[in-house]
Design an enzyme around this catalytic site. Sequence first.
Site, PDB file in Angstrom:
ATOM      1  CB  CYS A   1     -16.959 -23.515  10.516  1.00  0.00           C
ATOM      2  SG  CYS A   1     -18.703 -23.931  10.322  1.00  0.00           S
ATOM      3  CB  ALA A   2     -18.413 -22.522  15.041  1.00  0.00           C
TER       4      ALA A   2
END
Length: 629
Positions: free
Chosen positions: A36-37
Amino acid sequence: MSRRKVNENDGLLQDCKCAVLKGVGGEENVQSLVHCATRLRFVIKDDAKVDKVAVKATPGVIATAEAGGQYQVVIGNEVPEVFAEITKISKLGGTSASDGRAAQDGPKGNLVNRFIAMISAIFTPLVWALAGTGLLKAFLAAAVTFAWIDNTTTTYTILNALSDAFINFLPLALAITAAKYFNASQFTSLAIAGSFVYPSIVALNGVPGITFFGIPVTMVSYVSSVIPIIVIVWLQSHGERFLYAALPAAIRRFVTPMIIVIILVPLTFLVIGPLSNLISTGLAGGIGWVFTVVPWLGGAIMGGLWQVFVIFGLHWGFVPLMTAELQSTGLIYITAPLFAAVLAQAAAVAGVWVRTRNSNLKSLAAPATLSGFLAGITEPAIYGVNLPLKRPFVFGIVGGVLGGALISAGGVAANAFVLPSLLALPALFGTGNTVMLILGLLVAIIVPFGLTVILGFKDPVNEVAAVVDGTDLEVLSPLDGTAVALSEVPDAVFAGGDLGKGVAIIPRVGALYAPFDALVVAAFPTGHAIGLQHADGADVLIHVGIDTVKLGGKYFSLKVEKGQQVKAGDLLLEFDIKAITTAGYDITTPVIITNPKKYPTIGSPAAGPVAHGDPLFLAIAEEELATAK
């Protein structure tokens, strides 16, 4: 681990990927891996095989966490690079949380913007190869022009193949990137593209009487084409999803490619080819008539729209008109304004080269400028720079219109079938008004260059925001809600400040706004997180909710795209608070500075009710702290 360190110390990156993969028990102990981020998210088969102490001690690893059935390794800004490196040494990493299905979850907006975004995304991995081979083509053309090399030698043949092969077989490269964009099978896409440029198929171009099971086929050239393969891969992605759901598991893996190829390739030859030929032939005939009646208007149309025709593959319809005109008169009037079209786009990208402060953009614009001017190879300029930036592409069209109109008004024509470029200019000398030719070429170059430099474009660096006291950055609230301390976030990594300092917000309205003028450096298709970069280098991550990446984009509506410049207060994202919380996810949203070495502390953190646009916190730069001490 800062981005600078990753770029300058590949050894550290190599150590990180190997140590992390070894620490989780090796590839065989991993059921799946996404990112993810900020985190690598492992689904582990046997938790006992994970050496958690070793993973956490790995250089480059900020922290580890276990939540939602995942073993999460927090890397920070460099997680995409580490994820990519792990996929190189293993078979892990199918679909990352940041690489969702672009066709479905891509940027919103009008059709033109979505088309440009799609083309840019598909071409981005190719632009450096296009720029490099285009530059080689320019140097080779110059060598022939100045008699440094004989174009009848085998040396020239080899060098020409090196410079021409990539763009000649461009559909093959596009098959790979389009398949990734649309989540289609890359090798099936290659099989389709291979049929487009297969030697015996290429040899059928223009041959009359071709049939397929008795159905007449109008065979056109797909060499260097762009749109046909992108359209077909998009259809392929939908066809594969249908067939994988419909066919028995025992046969779907080999029957699906067979069905896809046997349907889509003939469909291309039977429908897309004839349709493209019909449109381009109609355009060529109509523009040819305009050249006869109103030459300056024909020049304006060709000068302005030629590069658009190239993008859509419609330029092939003009080749028969050009060759027929050359055979009957010894001249090609329709070719002359194309010099304005090509040089105008080259001038526009030269303007980008001069104006941009973005080092990556500048390094791409430089070879694109040279290959455009010298060899007439504009693909690196158009797909890599002008079209994504939009305004330079429009400025190039303006220059092409004006320059093409002047050239054709002067009655200028080409005395040979050539590719428009500065090195091919001798083909225009001796016909028509030389003064009008020179004036048209100058206008085609000066106008787009000047417009690009003076009026500018959305440069990732140029559009800056105000910085408090010259060093500190005031971050405004991106949400309407309640500001709380970061320590209250129900996630140990965020709460502990491992990723950086900041403030969390419990939103009461599902709308996220830009907290300052910024470049969007990460716009995850899942919508759960957005990364912003201020012009002075501050990186801010806004993570909507905890573990909301698992929703796969459900209940989120992204309003921006990566690479877009935004102003403070611009709407970035909308999300359904009720649906997200009903699904069992905490909606607390951390807003953090992710490069803590540059901004090691924050000041004036907000607490209690806030509205978007209210001051949230002050990011205090390292230099300011040093001065204070």
